[in-house]
Design a protein around this motif. Structure first.
Motif, PDB file in Angstrom:
ATOM      1  N   THR A 157       1.045  -1.182   0.156  1.00 57.58           N
ATOM      2  CA  THR A 157      -0.077   0.130   0.067  1.00 57.58           C
ATOM      3  C   THR A 157       0.856   1.230  -0.055  1.00 57.58           C
ATOM      4  OG1 THR A 157      -1.614  -1.043   1.084  1.00 57.58           O
ATOM      5  CG2 THR A 157      -2.060   1.093   1.269  1.00 57.58           C
ATOM      6  N   LEU A 158       0.487   2.289  -0.752  1.00 58.17           N
ATOM      7  CA  LEU A 158       1.401   3.419  -1.272  1.00 58.17           C
ATOM      8  C   LEU A 158       0.616   4.699  -0.955  1.00 58.17           C
ATOM      9  CD1 LEU A 158       3.523   2.213  -3.966  1.00 58.17           C
ATOM     10  CD2 LEU A 158       4.314   2.140  -1.701  1.00 58.17           C
ATOM     11  N   VAL A 159       0.697   5.521  -0.381  1.00 55.82           N
ATOM     12  CA  VAL A 159       0.270   6.855  -0.288  1.00 55.82           C
ATOM     13  C   VAL A 159       1.265   7.948  -0.966  1.00 55.82           C
ATOM     14  CG1 VAL A 159      -0.898   8.738   1.057  1.00 55.82           C
ATOM     15  CG2 VAL A 159      -1.255   6.467   1.556  1.00 55.82           C
TER      16      VAL A 159
ATOM     17  N   HIS B  92      -4.525  16.226  -4.097  1.00 56.76           N
ATOM     18  CA  HIS B  92      -2.910  15.898  -4.227  1.00 56.76           C
ATOM     19  C   HIS B  92      -2.434  14.544  -4.153  1.00 56.76           C
ATOM     20  CE1 HIS B  92      -1.862  20.149  -4.113  1.00 56.76           C
ATOM     21  NE2 HIS B  92      -2.804  20.353  -3.068  1.00 56.76           N
ATOM     22  N   HIS B  93      -3.339  13.566  -3.188  1.00 55.29           N
ATOM     23  CA  HIS B  93      -2.776  12.437  -2.910  1.00 55.29           C
ATOM     24  C   HIS B  93      -3.505  11.191  -3.739  1.00 55.29           C
ATOM     25  CE1 HIS B  93      -1.606  14.981   0.544  1.00 55.29           C
ATOM     26  NE2 HIS B  93      -0.451  14.407   0.362  1.00 55.29           N
ATOM     27  N   CYS B  94      -2.804  10.163  -3.826  1.00 59.25           N
ATOM     28  CA  CYS B  94      -3.076   8.891  -4.406  1.00 59.25           C
ATOM     29  C   CYS B  94      -2.913   7.824  -3.347  1.00 59.25           C
ATOM     30  CB  CYS B  94      -2.391   8.500  -5.605  1.00 59.25           C
ATOM     31  SG  CYS B  94      -2.773   9.839  -6.774  1.00 59.25           S
ATOM     32  N   LEU B  95      -3.801   7.006  -3.381  1.00 62.53           N
ATOM     33  CA  LEU B  95      -3.672   5.737  -2.661  1.00 62.53           C
ATOM     34  C   LEU B  95      -3.733   4.442  -3.690  1.00 62.53           C
ATOM     35  CD1 LEU B  95      -3.721   4.006   0.034  1.00 62.53           C
ATOM     36  CD2 LEU B  95      -6.197   3.710  -0.059  1.00 62.53           C
ATOM     37  N   GLU B  96      -2.491   3.673  -3.511  1.00 62.95           N
ATOM     38  CA  GLU B  96      -2.246   2.486  -4.334  1.00 62.95           C
ATOM     39  C   GLU B  96      -2.050   1.255  -3.701  1.00 62.95           C
ATOM     40  OE1 GLU B  96      -0.608   3.995  -8.190  1.00 62.95           O
ATOM     41  OE2 GLU B  96       0.566   2.275  -8.146  1.00 62.95           O
ATOM     42  N   VAL B  97      -3.006   0.499  -4.128  1.00 61.81           N
ATOM     43  CA  VAL B  97      -2.883  -1.032  -3.519  1.00 61.81           C
ATOM     44  C   VAL B  97      -2.331  -1.831  -4.648  1.00 61.81           C
ATOM     45  CG1 VAL B  97      -4.051  -2.911  -2.223  1.00 61.81           C
ATOM     46  CG2 VAL B  97      -4.680  -0.588  -2.091  1.00 61.81           C
ATOM     47  N   ILE B  98      -1.259  -2.659  -4.350  1.00 61.28           N
ATOM     48  CA  ILE B  98      -0.714  -3.360  -5.317  1.00 61.28           C
ATOM     49  C   ILE B  98      -0.544  -4.828  -4.694  1.00 61.28           C
ATOM     50  CG2 ILE B  98       1.122  -3.737  -6.711  1.00 61.28           C
ATOM     51  CD1 ILE B  98       2.335  -0.823  -5.916  1.00 61.28           C
ATOM     52  N   ALA B  99      -1.397  -5.873  -5.356  1.00 61.10           N
ATOM     53  CA  ALA B  99      -1.437  -7.026  -5.099  1.00 61.10           C
ATOM     54  C   ALA B  99      -0.021  -7.918  -5.683  1.00 61.10           C
ATOM     55  CB  ALA B  99      -2.682  -7.942  -5.512  1.00 61.10           C
TER      56      ALA B  99
END
Ligand code: NI
Length: 137
Positions: free
Chosen positions: A59-61, A95-102
């Motif tokens: 998980t990245l913000v 501004h912000h993105c939340l990325e969830v990478i499986a």
């Protein structure tokens, strides 16, 4: 499933009280189930990087306005395309993105991939959550 074994644990009374409060808040009806999950979590989190096969999420913000940040993250992910099962991108705010990478792969590769993504300048929060697969927990 293997045989169930009972064992006794000596504990400071206050620590046990805090544990009971916490486990009830989390919905554990018995101490046994809460302790089992704690032990599983400990075994997996301490050792999963050594496992041949793990599966999990990174998980990245991040601020997508940061210079070349989205391009850097995409480039790293393409270098590990065989380890990435799926990604989900959520726009948190302006501004912000939340990325969830499986992800799936060896514990070592997945840890390396997570470290590379999380350490990119501009990533404000990053976390790898993974579990070993093919294990009898
Ligand atoms: Ni976004």
């Amino acid at each position: 499933m293997s045989q169930t074994v009972r064992f006794a644990v000596s504990l400071d009374a206050k620590l046990l009280e805090n544990f009971d409060t916490q486990r009830l808040k989390q919905g554990y009806e018995t101490r046994s189930e809460a302790v089992r999950d704690l032990i599983r979590h400990k075994l997996i989190s301490d050792n999963w990087a050594q496992h041949d096969a793990v599966m999990g999420t990174i998980t990245l913000v991040y601020d997508h306005h940061a210079t070349e940040l989205p391009e850097k993250l995409t480039s790293i992910q393409h270098n590990y395309h065989a380890h990435i099962l799926s990604t989900m991108h959520l726009h948190l705010d302006h501004h912000h993105c939340l990325e969830v990478i499986a992800v799936k792969g060896t514990g070592k590769d997945i840890q390396t991939l997570a470290d590379k993504l999380i350490s990119v300048k501009g990533v404000k929060h990053g976390k790898l959550t993974a579990t070993a697969i093919g294990q009898d927990f």
